[in-house]
Write a protein that holds these residues in place. Structure first.
Motif, short mmCIF file in Angstrom:
data_model
loop_
_atom_site.label_atom_id
_atom_site.label_comp_id
_atom_site.label_asym_id
_atom_site.label_seq_id
_atom_site.Cartn_x
_atom_site.Cartn_y
_atom_site.Cartn_z
N SER A 37 0.83 -1.21 0.00
CA SER A 37 0.00 0.00 0.00
C SER A 37 0.86 1.26 0.00
N GLY A 38 1.95 1.25 0.75
CA GLY A 38 2.87 2.39 0.74
C GLY A 38 3.49 2.59 -0.62
N THR A 39 3.90 1.50 -1.24
CA THR A 39 4.51 1.58 -2.57
C THR A 39 3.53 2.14 -3.59
N ILE A 40 2.32 1.62 -3.58
CA ILE A 40 1.29 2.08 -4.52
C ILE A 40 0.97 3.55 -4.26
N PHE A 41 0.83 3.92 -2.99
CA PHE A 41 0.49 5.30 -2.66
C PHE A 41 1.58 6.27 -3.12
N TYR A 42 2.81 6.00 -2.74
CA TYR A 42 3.90 6.93 -3.08
C TYR A 42 4.15 6.99 -4.59
N GLY A 44 1.83 6.59 -6.87
CA GLY A 44 0.72 7.31 -7.46
C GLY A 44 0.66 8.78 -7.07
N VAL A 45 0.77 9.06 -5.78
CA VAL A 45 0.58 10.43 -5.30
C VAL A 45 1.85 11.27 -5.46
N GLU A 46 2.99 10.72 -5.11
CA GLU A 46 4.23 11.48 -5.18
C GLU A 46 4.89 11.38 -6.56
N GLY A 47 4.44 10.45 -7.39
CA GLY A 47 5.00 10.32 -8.73
C GLY A 47 6.35 9.64 -8.78
N SER A 49 9.01 6.34 -8.92
CA SER A 49 9.02 5.03 -9.56
C SER A 49 8.63 3.99 -8.51
N VAL A 50 8.22 2.82 -8.97
CA VAL A 50 7.82 1.76 -8.04
C VAL A 50 8.99 1.38 -7.13
N LEU A 51 10.19 1.30 -7.69
CA LEU A 51 11.36 0.95 -6.89
C LEU A 51 11.65 2.02 -5.84
N ASP A 52 11.58 3.29 -6.23
CA ASP A 52 11.80 4.38 -5.26
C ASP A 52 10.73 4.37 -4.18
N ALA A 53 9.48 4.11 -4.56
CA ALA A 53 8.39 4.07 -3.59
C ALA A 53 8.56 2.91 -2.61
N LEU A 54 8.96 1.74 -3.12
CA LEU A 54 9.21 0.59 -2.25
C LEU A 54 10.38 0.87 -1.32
N TYR A 55 11.44 1.44 -1.86
CA TYR A 55 12.62 1.80 -1.07
C TYR A 55 12.24 2.75 0.07
N PHE A 56 11.45 3.77 -0.24
CA PHE A 56 11.03 4.72 0.79
C PHE A 56 10.14 4.03 1.82
N SER A 57 9.25 3.14 1.38
CA SER A 57 8.37 2.43 2.30
C SER A 57 9.17 1.57 3.28
N VAL A 58 10.15 0.86 2.78
CA VAL A 58 10.99 0.02 3.66
C VAL A 58 11.81 0.89 4.60
N ALA A 59 12.43 1.94 4.08
CA ALA A 59 13.24 2.83 4.92
C ALA A 59 12.39 3.49 6.00
N THR A 60 11.16 3.82 5.67
CA THR A 60 10.28 4.46 6.64
C THR A 60 9.84 3.48 7.70
N MET A 61 9.39 2.29 7.30
CA MET A 61 8.92 1.31 8.28
C MET A 61 10.03 0.81 9.18
N PHE A 69 14.61 10.80 0.04
CA PHE A 69 13.26 11.01 -0.47
C PHE A 69 12.42 11.58 0.66
N ALA A 70 11.47 12.41 0.29
CA ALA A 70 10.51 12.94 1.27
C ALA A 70 9.24 13.31 0.52
N PRO A 71 8.09 13.04 1.13
CA PRO A 71 6.85 13.42 0.47
C PRO A 71 6.76 14.93 0.31
N ARG A 72 6.26 15.38 -0.83
CA ARG A 72 6.16 16.81 -1.10
C ARG A 72 4.72 17.33 -1.01
N THR A 73 3.76 16.43 -1.15
CA THR A 73 2.36 16.86 -1.10
C THR A 73 1.85 16.77 0.34
#
Length: 110
Positions: A37-42, A44-47, A49-61, A69-73
């Motif tokens: 869900s984190g990967t899909i959200f980031y 879609g919303v932050e634009g 890549s899937v790999l960057d979104a997964l990377y951010f999700s793992v680093a965050t959890m 990386f940091a959310p901008r919206t």
């Protein structure tokens, strides 16, 4: 390198032993759902890549938070607050279950 491989084998055995525990399996499912869900959200919303979104999700959890990386919206920031509160709890519970399995095996007479 040998030490790393032995540690990895020990972890794999702990996962195999823990898999019989329904609570452990539930934690794994929740963890995977949160990562997805984190990967899909980031993505879609932050634009990202899937790999960057997964990377951010793992680093965050895992609370690593490199800061590359940091959310901008605003929606992304609100999601991240909730994601952190829920995700860190699930991550700690899962790691705790694995640690318990390793410790219990260490204390079993062989």
């Amino acid at each position: 390198m040998v030490s790393f491989l032995l540690t990895f084998v020990r972890l794999a055995r702990a996962v195999a032993r823990s898999w019989t525990d329904p609570e452990f399996r539930a934690l794994v499912v929740v963890f995977v759902v949160l990562l997805a869900s984190g990967t899909i959200f980031y993505a879609g919303v932050e634009g990202w890549s899937v790999l960057d979104a997964l990377y951010f999700s793992v680093a965050t959890m895992s609370t690593v938070g490199y800061g590359d990386f940091a959310p901008r919206t605003n929606v992304g920031k609100i999601f991240t607050i909730i994601y952190l509160l829920v995700g860190v709890g699930v991550f700690v519970a899962l790691v705790g279950k694995l640690a318990l399995a390793v410790i219990q095996k260490s204390n079993d007479p062989a």
